[in-house]
Design a protein around this motif. Structure first.
Motif, PDB file in Angstrom:
ATOM      1  N   MET A 278      -0.927  -7.184  34.996  1.00  0.00           N
ATOM      2  CA  MET A 278      -0.641  -6.150  34.023  1.00  0.00           C
ATOM      3  C   MET A 278       0.630  -5.419  34.447  1.00  0.00           C
ATOM      4  O   MET A 278       0.852  -5.153  35.620  1.00  0.00           O
ATOM      5  CB  MET A 278      -1.814  -5.180  33.952  1.00  0.00           C
ATOM      6  N   ILE A 279       1.427  -5.100  33.481  1.00  0.00           N
ATOM      7  CA  ILE A 279       2.690  -4.417  33.754  1.00  0.00           C
ATOM      8  C   ILE A 279       2.453  -2.904  33.762  1.00  0.00           C
ATOM      9  O   ILE A 279       1.675  -2.386  32.968  1.00  0.00           O
ATOM     10  CB  ILE A 279       3.770  -4.839  32.740  1.00  0.00           C
ATOM     11  N   THR A 280       3.115  -2.226  34.665  1.00  0.00           N
ATOM     12  CA  THR A 280       2.910  -0.787  34.811  1.00  0.00           C
ATOM     13  C   THR A 280       3.902   0.000  33.955  1.00  0.00           C
ATOM     14  O   THR A 280       4.917  -0.538  33.497  1.00  0.00           O
ATOM     15  CB  THR A 280       3.077  -0.356  36.278  1.00  0.00           C
ATOM     16  N   GLU A 281       3.606   1.273  33.806  1.00  0.00           N
ATOM     17  CA  GLU A 281       4.494   2.179  33.057  1.00  0.00           C
ATOM     18  C   GLU A 281       5.857   2.271  33.741  1.00  0.00           C
ATOM     19  O   GLU A 281       6.899   2.339  33.082  1.00  0.00           O
ATOM     20  CB  GLU A 281       3.845   3.556  32.942  1.00  0.00           C
ATOM     21  N   GLU A 282       5.846   2.261  35.076  1.00  0.00           N
ATOM     22  CA  GLU A 282       7.105   2.320  35.839  1.00  0.00           C
ATOM     23  C   GLU A 282       7.974   1.091  35.559  1.00  0.00           C
ATOM     24  O   GLU A 282       9.196   1.193  35.439  1.00  0.00           O
ATOM     25  CB  GLU A 282       6.822   2.422  37.339  1.00  0.00           C
ATOM     26  N   GLN A 283       7.342  -0.070  35.461  1.00  0.00           N
ATOM     27  CA  GLN A 283       8.092  -1.291  35.177  1.00  0.00           C
ATOM     28  C   GLN A 283       8.691  -1.246  33.769  1.00  0.00           C
ATOM     29  O   GLN A 283       9.822  -1.676  33.561  1.00  0.00           O
ATOM     30  CB  GLN A 283       7.199  -2.520  35.344  1.00  0.00           C
ATOM     31  N   ILE A 284       7.952  -0.718  32.827  1.00  0.00           N
ATOM     32  CA  ILE A 284       8.461  -0.592  31.461  1.00  0.00           C
ATOM     33  C   ILE A 284       9.653   0.372  31.433  1.00  0.00           C
ATOM     34  O   ILE A 284      10.661   0.105  30.775  1.00  0.00           O
ATOM     35  CB  ILE A 284       7.345  -0.141  30.500  1.00  0.00           C
ATOM     36  N   LYS A 285       9.534   1.477  32.164  1.00  0.00           N
ATOM     37  CA  LYS A 285      10.648   2.429  32.239  1.00  0.00           C
ATOM     38  C   LYS A 285      11.882   1.751  32.832  1.00  0.00           C
ATOM     39  O   LYS A 285      13.002   1.949  32.352  1.00  0.00           O
ATOM     40  CB  LYS A 285      10.268   3.639  33.087  1.00  0.00           C
ATOM     41  N   ARG A 286      11.677   0.942  33.865  1.00  0.00           N
ATOM     42  CA  ARG A 286      12.810   0.242  34.498  1.00  0.00           C
ATOM     43  C   ARG A 286      13.431  -0.767  33.532  1.00  0.00           C
ATOM     44  O   ARG A 286      14.657  -0.890  33.478  1.00  0.00           O
ATOM     45  CB  ARG A 286      12.340  -0.441  35.786  1.00  0.00           C
ATOM     46  N   ILE A 287      12.624  -1.465  32.770  1.00  0.00           N
ATOM     47  CA  ILE A 287      13.143  -2.402  31.762  1.00  0.00           C
ATOM     48  C   ILE A 287      14.045  -1.652  30.794  1.00  0.00           C
ATOM     49  O   ILE A 287      15.151  -2.104  30.467  1.00  0.00           O
ATOM     50  CB  ILE A 287      11.993  -3.092  30.996  1.00  0.00           C
ATOM     51  N   ASN A 288      13.585  -0.490  30.343  1.00  0.00           N
ATOM     52  CA  ASN A 288      14.366   0.305  29.392  1.00  0.00           C
ATOM     53  C   ASN A 288      15.641   0.852  30.015  1.00  0.00           C
ATOM     54  O   ASN A 288      16.694   0.875  29.359  1.00  0.00           O
ATOM     55  CB  ASN A 288      13.508   1.428  28.819  1.00  0.00           C
ATOM     56  N   GLU A 289      15.568   1.274  31.270  1.00  0.00           N
ATOM     57  CA  GLU A 289      16.772   1.750  31.965  1.00  0.00           C
ATOM     58  C   GLU A 289      17.826   0.648  32.049  1.00  0.00           C
ATOM     59  O   GLU A 289      19.008   0.878  31.777  1.00  0.00           O
ATOM     60  CB  GLU A 289      16.428   2.188  33.396  1.00  0.00           C
ATOM     61  N   LEU A 290      17.376  -0.543  32.428  1.00  0.00           N
ATOM     62  CA  LEU A 290      18.314  -1.667  32.543  1.00  0.00           C
ATOM     63  C   LEU A 290      18.894  -2.052  31.183  1.00  0.00           C
ATOM     64  O   LEU A 290      20.073  -2.394  31.083  1.00  0.00           O
ATOM     65  CB  LEU A 290      17.622  -2.861  33.211  1.00  0.00           C
ATOM     66  N   ALA A 291      18.077  -1.980  30.151  1.00  0.00           N
ATOM     67  CA  ALA A 291      18.557  -2.310  28.806  1.00  0.00           C
ATOM     68  C   ALA A 291      19.632  -1.316  28.363  1.00  0.00           C
ATOM     69  O   ALA A 291      20.666  -1.713  27.806  1.00  0.00           O
ATOM     70  CB  ALA A 291      17.394  -2.309  27.815  1.00  0.00           C
ATOM     71  N   ARG A 292      19.398  -0.034  28.632  1.00  0.00           N
ATOM     72  CA  ARG A 292      20.397   0.986  28.267  1.00  0.00           C
ATOM     73  C   ARG A 292      21.686   0.786  29.062  1.00  0.00           C
ATOM     74  O   ARG A 292      22.784   0.869  28.514  1.00  0.00           O
ATOM     75  CB  ARG A 292      19.838   2.388  28.493  1.00  0.00           C
ATOM     76  N   LYS A 293      21.528   0.528  30.357  1.00  0.00           N
ATOM     77  CA  LYS A 293      22.702   0.355  31.205  1.00  0.00           C
ATOM     78  C   LYS A 293      23.511  -0.879  30.794  1.00  0.00           C
ATOM     79  O   LYS A 293      24.742  -0.881  30.860  1.00  0.00           O
ATOM     80  CB  LYS A 293      22.298   0.242  32.675  1.00  0.00           C
ATOM     81  N   SER A 294      22.829  -1.929  30.347  1.00  0.00           N
ATOM     82  CA  SER A 294      23.533  -3.156  29.964  1.00  0.00           C
ATOM     83  C   SER A 294      24.435  -2.944  28.748  1.00  0.00           C
ATOM     84  O   SER A 294      25.399  -3.675  28.546  1.00  0.00           O
ATOM     85  CB  SER A 294      22.543  -4.283  29.687  1.00  0.00           C
ATOM     86  N   LYS A 295      24.136  -1.919  27.961  1.00  0.00           N
ATOM     87  CA  LYS A 295      24.917  -1.629  26.756  1.00  0.00           C
ATOM     88  C   LYS A 295      26.116  -0.727  27.028  1.00  0.00           C
ATOM     89  O   LYS A 295      26.920  -0.490  26.134  1.00  0.00           O
ATOM     90  CB  LYS A 295      24.020  -1.001  25.696  1.00  0.00           C
ATOM     91  N   THR A 296      26.242  -0.231  28.255  1.00  0.00           N
ATOM     92  CA  THR A 296      27.360   0.641  28.603  1.00  0.00           C
ATOM     93  C   THR A 296      28.546  -0.196  29.065  1.00  0.00           C
ATOM     94  O   THR A 296      28.432  -1.407  29.282  1.00  0.00           O
ATOM     95  CB  THR A 296      26.971   1.620  29.733  1.00  0.00           C
ATOM     96  N   GLU A 297      29.680   0.463  29.235  1.00  0.00           N
ATOM     97  CA  GLU A 297      30.871  -0.232  29.728  1.00  0.00           C
ATOM     98  C   GLU A 297      30.659  -0.748  31.143  1.00  0.00           C
ATOM     99  O   GLU A 297      31.201  -1.772  31.519  1.00  0.00           O
ATOM    100  CB  GLU A 297      32.080   0.715  29.705  1.00  0.00           C
ATOM    101  N   GLU A 298      29.875  -0.004  31.913  1.00  0.00           N
ATOM    102  CA  GLU A 298      29.598  -0.383  33.299  1.00  0.00           C
ATOM    103  C   GLU A 298      28.855  -1.714  33.379  1.00  0.00           C
ATOM    104  O   GLU A 298      29.149  -2.552  34.227  1.00  0.00           O
ATOM    105  CB  GLU A 298      28.771   0.716  33.965  1.00  0.00           C
ATOM    106  N   GLY A 299      27.883  -1.909  32.508  1.00  0.00           N
ATOM    107  CA  GLY A 299      27.105  -3.137  32.502  1.00  0.00           C
ATOM    108  C   GLY A 299      26.181  -3.235  33.703  1.00  0.00           C
ATOM    109  O   GLY A 299      25.983  -2.282  34.441  1.00  0.00           O
ATOM    110  N   LEU A 300      25.604  -4.426  33.883  1.00  0.00           N
ATOM    111  CA  LEU A 300      24.665  -4.661  34.969  1.00  0.00           C
ATOM    112  C   LEU A 300      25.307  -5.503  36.065  1.00  0.00           C
ATOM    113  O   LEU A 300      26.124  -6.369  35.780  1.00  0.00           O
ATOM    114  CB  LEU A 300      23.428  -5.406  34.456  1.00  0.00           C
ATOM    115  N   THR A 301      24.876  -5.241  37.292  1.00  0.00           N
ATOM    116  CA  THR A 301      25.305  -6.094  38.397  1.00  0.00           C
ATOM    117  C   THR A 301      24.477  -7.382  38.336  1.00  0.00           C
ATOM    118  O   THR A 301      23.495  -7.475  37.595  1.00  0.00           O
ATOM    119  CB  THR A 301      25.063  -5.405  39.752  1.00  0.00           C
TER     120      THR A 301
END
Length: 62
Positions: free
Chosen positions: A1-24
């Motif tokens: 089962m996936i935790t609330e923390e993991q879902i929050k991290r998924i959303n953080e990474l998704a938001r960051k991927s849409k910025t100019e900085e992008g993901l490492t």
């Protein structure tokens, strides 16, 4: 089962991927792993729900 923390991290990474900085590269791998865990958890929950369904036919043919 996936935790609330993991879902929050998924959303953080998704938001960051849409910025100019992008993901490492490490963040991209983490994102893929978390997404796979989310999908696997969703499938398991769906299977469990479907396994508990009982079909009742009120119209029996004689």
């Amino acid at each position: 089962m996936i935790t609330e923390e993991q879902i929050k991290r998924i959303n953080e990474l998704a938001r960051k991927s849409k910025t100019e900085e992008g993901l490492t590269d490490a963040e991209k791998e983490e994102q893929q792993l978390l997404r796979r865990q989310y999908i696997d958890s969703f499938k398991a929950n769906l299977r469990a729900a479907l396994d508990n369904i009982e079909i009742v036919d009120d119209q029996k043919k004689s």
